[in-house]
Design a protein around this motif. Sequence first.
Motif, mmCIF file in Angstrom:
data_model
loop_
_atom_site.group_PDB
_atom_site.id
_atom_site.type_symbol
_atom_site.label_atom_id
_atom_site.label_comp_id
_atom_site.label_asym_id
_atom_site.label_seq_id
_atom_site.Cartn_x
_atom_site.Cartn_y
_atom_site.Cartn_z
ATOM 1 N N GLU A 6 0.834 -1.202 0.000
ATOM 2 C CA GLU A 6 0.000 0.000 0.000
ATOM 3 C C GLU A 6 0.871 1.255 0.000
ATOM 4 O OE1 GLU A 6 -2.074 -2.784 3.140
ATOM 5 O OE2 GLU A 6 -0.035 -2.169 2.665
ATOM 6 N N ARG A 19 -5.552 9.651 -1.784
ATOM 7 C CA ARG A 19 -5.732 8.505 -2.669
ATOM 8 C C ARG A 19 -4.746 7.434 -2.284
ATOM 9 N NH1 ARG A 19 -4.101 7.536 -8.920
ATOM 10 N NH2 ARG A 19 -5.926 6.354 -9.627
ATOM 11 N N SER A 21 -3.141 3.582 -2.858
ATOM 12 C CA SER A 21 -2.881 2.605 -3.912
ATOM 13 C C SER A 21 -2.434 1.294 -3.289
ATOM 14 C CB SER A 21 -1.795 3.107 -4.866
ATOM 15 O OG SER A 21 -2.175 4.297 -5.509
ATOM 16 N N CYS A 22 -2.775 0.210 -3.936
ATOM 17 C CA CYS A 22 -2.344 -1.126 -3.498
ATOM 18 C C CYS A 22 -1.913 -1.905 -4.732
ATOM 19 C CB CYS A 22 -3.473 -1.845 -2.791
ATOM 20 S SG CYS A 22 -3.112 -3.576 -2.422
ATOM 21 N N VAL A 23 -0.642 -2.265 -4.757
ATOM 22 C CA VAL A 23 -0.103 -3.024 -5.878
ATOM 23 C C VAL A 23 0.103 -4.465 -5.469
ATOM 24 C CG1 VAL A 23 1.764 -3.234 -7.540
ATOM 25 C CG2 VAL A 23 1.043 -0.967 -6.768
ATOM 26 N N ARG A 71 -10.010 -0.289 -9.702
ATOM 27 C CA ARG A 71 -8.871 -1.178 -9.917
ATOM 28 C C ARG A 71 -8.459 -1.153 -11.374
ATOM 29 N NH1 ARG A 71 -10.592 -7.287 -8.490
ATOM 30 N NH2 ARG A 71 -8.658 -7.843 -9.554
ATOM 31 N N THR A 77 -3.543 -3.404 -9.625
ATOM 32 C CA THR A 77 -3.547 -2.312 -8.659
ATOM 33 C C THR A 77 -4.973 -1.901 -8.322
ATOM 34 O OG1 THR A 77 -1.426 -1.487 -9.497
ATOM 35 C CG2 THR A 77 -2.758 0.038 -8.199
ATOM 36 N N TYR A 79 -7.202 1.111 -6.107
ATOM 37 C CA TYR A 79 -7.098 2.481 -5.599
ATOM 38 C C TYR A 79 -8.283 2.765 -4.675
ATOM 39 C CZ TYR A 79 -4.126 2.784 -9.745
ATOM 40 O OH TYR A 79 -3.172 2.557 -10.705
ATOM 41 N N CYS A 95 -4.766 -3.164 2.684
ATOM 42 C CA CYS A 95 -5.220 -3.746 1.425
ATOM 43 C C CYS A 95 -5.407 -5.248 1.604
ATOM 44 C CB CYS A 95 -4.195 -3.464 0.338
ATOM 45 S SG CYS A 95 -4.678 -4.089 -1.303
#
Length: 121
Positions: A6, A19, A21-23, A71, A77, A79, A95
């Motif tokens: 995250e 915002r 993000s999660c990858v 996503r 990813t 969001y 996440c």
Amino acid sequence: QVQLVESGGGLVQAGGSLRLSCVASGTFFSLNSMAWFRQAPGKQRDLVARIFSDGVTNYGDSVKGRFTISRDNAKNTAYLQMNSLKPEDTAVYYCNSVGRSSKDAVMTGYWGQGTQVTVSS
């Protein structure tokens, strides 16, 4: 195995936006869902928002109308756009993803390490 990382947390004033993000990385066959949970000190971990691979979403009642999950399947990813933030949104945001490591594997849940979101009044 799936690794979730995250980013995007931080300190913001009430009414502001962030915002997250999660990858997802690693070796996996599919990611059925990606979601955000949050946990404030002394409280249980609660669902914030979830999005499935077909785009269907659901939200916790406290964030409906303020947060939006999306996503990018090509980038693995997810969001979380958080608007109109309130002090009660302060928590560690995690996440989560549920998916298969291979075609014949069972569905397994994975967690990221969390990112702190602090909303000042």
